[in-house]
Design an enzyme around this catalytic site. Structure first.
Site, mmCIF file in Angstrom:
data_model
loop_
_atom_site.group_PDB
_atom_site.id
_atom_site.type_symbol
_atom_site.label_atom_id
_atom_site.label_comp_id
_atom_site.label_asym_id
_atom_site.label_seq_id
_atom_site.Cartn_x
_atom_site.Cartn_y
_atom_site.Cartn_z
ATOM 1 C CB CYS A 187 -0.985 -0.049 1.165
ATOM 2 S SG CYS A 187 -2.352 1.116 0.951
ATOM 3 C CG HIS A 205 -3.541 -3.619 3.170
ATOM 4 N ND1 HIS A 205 -2.557 -2.956 3.860
ATOM 5 C CD2 HIS A 205 -4.253 -2.668 2.519
ATOM 6 C CE1 HIS A 205 -2.658 -1.655 3.638
ATOM 7 N NE2 HIS A 205 -3.677 -1.446 2.828
ATOM 8 C CD GLU A 210 -0.791 -5.376 5.865
ATOM 9 O OE1 GLU A 210 -0.539 -5.948 4.786
ATOM 10 O OE2 GLU A 210 -1.179 -4.183 5.927
#
Lengths: 84, 226
Positions: free
Chosen positions: B85, B202, B204
């Site tokens: 990002c 993302h 994560e």
């Protein structure tokens, strides 16, 4: 040394989509303004002391190359004038 | 193996990344950008967020901080790097990866799950997947539209450096499935070395089982694979 203002204008290259400009154009049309197109640009006015106008321009160009513009999407132009 | 998660003022996915890596058993430390890259760093993760308030262009300021010179040096020595990002924007602004991520086509911040087609399953970041596989990851960005010159895009395709493209549930890469107007529906790419990768979605946020889908695990495992 002379006091100059270098004005760096950073524009999107022709053909690169500008959603913010497009949104602004639509907002103007909602206000019933009649326009064919709208382009936005960033203008940086840099006050600096330099030996000559050429020197001021050279430094402003380096600033544009290294930070102010991204060559993938931007063109830029520089205008230098002496400052009062 | 210690991954440095580099925090800038405005980073906000750093702790998410730390938790996700810890869950995978990958050592990671949060590193403040002014403190420089620790000795013995064996991976670099540039996390999401809004470094420098996204002033000028997202990632532009962070890309030009002194720690990024150290990151560049580490990368040239073969240390793997993943930019997520805002970290992806920083990666492109620093020239570690090609192109730029700029304002979404719709001029809106978009926060939603998206489908991604794995374009190259042979990189450290995608080895957990098959080429053509469809995974689901969240996006959360206002400036995620990938732009590159036509020549750059052609080179990326020819050299297999596109990691993921936005697609629909069936893996069709269409305009409708492109959330931000990215050129070629590109969501993530690798740099000159496949060890250097950036992506807007993302991973994560899709790693901890408690949060639902775990499709992002394979991407983060790249640190162990590199």
């Amino acid at each position: 040394m002379t006091a100059y203002t270098a004005t760096v204008t950073v524009r999107l290259k022709s053909g690169v989509l500008d959603p913010e400009a497009e949104t602004t154009r639509r907002a103007l049309e909602r206000l019933e303004f009649d326009l064919d197109a709208l382009r936005a640009a960033d203008v940086f006015e840099i006050d600096l002391e330099a030996d000559s106008s050429d020197d001021a321009e050279r430094r402003a160009r380096e600033m544009a190359e290294r930070l102010l513009a991204n060559p993938t999407i931007h063109d830029y132009e520089i205008a230098v004038r002496e400052r009062e | 193996m210690t991954v440095a998660i580099v925090r800038f003022g405005g980073s906000n996915c750093d702790r998410d990344a730390a938790r996700a890596l810890a869950h995978l058993g990958i050592d990671a430390d949060l590193v403040w950008y002014e403190d420089g890259l620790p000795e013995g760093t064996t991976g670099v993760l540039l996390p999401g967020g809004f470094s420098y308030g996204d002033y000028l262009r997202a990632g532009a300021m962070a890309a030009r901080t002194p720690i990024m010179e150290e990151v560049r040096e580490a990368v040239s020595e073969g240390v793997p790097l993943l930019g997520v990002c805002n970290g992806a924007q920083i990666g492109c602004e620093s020239g570690l990866t090609p192109g730029i991520f700029t304002v979404n086509e719709g001029a809106r911040f978009q926060c939603e799950p998206v489908f991604l087609r794995v374009e190259n399953g042979e990189t450290p970041w995608t080895r957990a997947y098959e080429e053509g596989e469809v995974i689901e990851l969240p996006i959360a960005h206002g400036e995620g539209r990938f732009e590159a010159t036509e020549e750059e895009l052609a080179t990326l395709e020819r050299e297999g450096r596109i990691l993921f493209r936005y697609c629909d549930r069936e893996g069709r890469v269409t305009d409708e499935a492109n959330p931000n107007g990215s050129a070629g529906n590109v969501a993530g790419v690798v740099g000159d070395s496949e060890r250097v990768a950036v992506l807007m979605p993302h991973p994560e946020r899709a790693t901890l089982p408690d949060l639902g889908r775990t499709d992002g695990v394979g991407v983060l495992r790249g640190f162990a694979e590199s």
